[in-house]
Scaffold this motif. Structure first.
Motif, PDB file in Angstrom:
ATOM      1  N   UNK A  71      -8.516   1.484  -4.241  1.00 58.43           N
ATOM      2  CA  UNK A  71      -8.138   2.854  -3.906  1.00 58.43           C
ATOM      3  C   UNK A  71      -9.302   3.554  -3.207  1.00 58.43           C
ATOM      4  N   UNK A  72      -8.947   4.482  -2.321  1.00 60.43           N
ATOM      5  CA  UNK A  72      -9.960   5.248  -1.612  1.00 60.43           C
ATOM      6  C   UNK A  72      -9.492   6.696  -1.485  1.00 60.43           C
ATOM      7  N   UNK A 120      -3.975   3.828  -1.493  1.00 63.38           N
ATOM      8  CA  UNK A 120      -3.856   2.846  -2.559  1.00 63.38           C
ATOM      9  C   UNK A 120      -3.440   1.510  -1.948  1.00 63.38           C
ATOM     10  N   UNK A 121      -4.320   0.539  -2.017  1.00 63.94           N
ATOM     11  CA  UNK A 121      -4.067  -0.794  -1.479  1.00 63.94           C
ATOM     12  C   UNK A 121      -3.955  -1.813  -2.608  1.00 63.94           C
ATOM     13  N   UNK A 122      -3.393  -2.949  -2.286  1.00 67.26           N
ATOM     14  CA  UNK A 122      -3.265  -4.053  -3.252  1.00 67.26           C
ATOM     15  C   UNK A 122      -2.689  -3.552  -4.573  1.00 67.26           C
ATOM     16  N   UNK A 123      -1.600  -2.832  -4.480  1.00 69.81           N
ATOM     17  CA  UNK A 123      -1.021  -2.216  -5.676  1.00 69.81           C
ATOM     18  C   UNK A 123      -0.514  -3.263  -6.654  1.00 69.81           C
ATOM     19  N   UNK A 173       0.821  -1.207   0.000  1.00 69.04           N
ATOM     20  CA  UNK A 173       0.000   0.000   0.000  1.00 69.04           C
ATOM     21  C   UNK A 173       0.856   1.259   0.000  1.00 69.04           C
ATOM     22  N   UNK A 174       0.275   2.335  -0.518  1.00 72.88           N
ATOM     23  CA  UNK A 174       0.862   3.666  -0.453  1.00 72.88           C
ATOM     24  C   UNK A 174      -0.268   4.665  -0.217  1.00 72.88           C
ATOM     25  N   UNK A 175       0.085   5.775   0.396  1.00 74.94           N
ATOM     26  CA  UNK A 175      -0.890   6.847   0.615  1.00 74.94           C
ATOM     27  C   UNK A 175      -0.328   8.147   0.046  1.00 74.94           C
ATOM     28  N   UNK A 176      -1.050   8.728  -0.885  1.00 70.31           N
ATOM     29  CA  UNK A 176      -0.671  10.012  -1.472  1.00 70.31           C
ATOM     30  C   UNK A 176      -1.484  11.125  -0.808  1.00 70.31           C
TER      31      UNK A 176
END
Length: 122
Positions: free
Chosen positions: A68-69, A83-86, A17-20
């Protein structure tokens, strides 16, 4: 004029996961919809997600639904994209963008940030 500053990009392995975060420089954020658009090498820009800040309604591309959320953080005054399960196909430069007064289904925006790179690879 709306200025947008992105942060949070980087390199991750598939499935992680990443968070923008996007920090808009507007006094009344409620006047705008904020979204994310990405562009992979050799491909056209693709709308990813958008949030209309007045009512919290959201729009997502089919390719990221369920993974994504997009949300608004009132304390930090940012709009974030979790962003999950990239997947490797999520690799792109991600741009924060804004339009007044709401999101459009074709992800049409008037203002753009500089972009932040997201790379998903093993």
């Amino acid at each position: 004029q709306v200025q947008l500053a992105e942060s949070g990009g980087g390199s991750v392995q598939p499935g992680r996961s990443l968070r923008l975060s996007c920090a808009p420089s507007v006094f009344h954020l409620d006047y705008y919809a904020i979204g994310w658009v990405r562009q992979a090498p050799g491909k056209e820009r693709e709308g990813v997600a958008c949030i209309t800040t007045t009512d919290g309604s959201t729009v997502y591309a089919d390719s990221v639904k369920g993974r994504f959320s997009i949300s608004r953080d009132n304390a930090k005054k940012t709009v974030d994209l979790q962003m999950n399960s990239l997947k490797p196909e999520d690799t792109a430069v991600y741009f924060c963008a804004a339009v007044a007064p709401r999101c459009y289904s074709d992800f049409d925006f008037d203002y753009w940030g500089q972009g932040t790179q997201v790379t998903v690879s093993a």
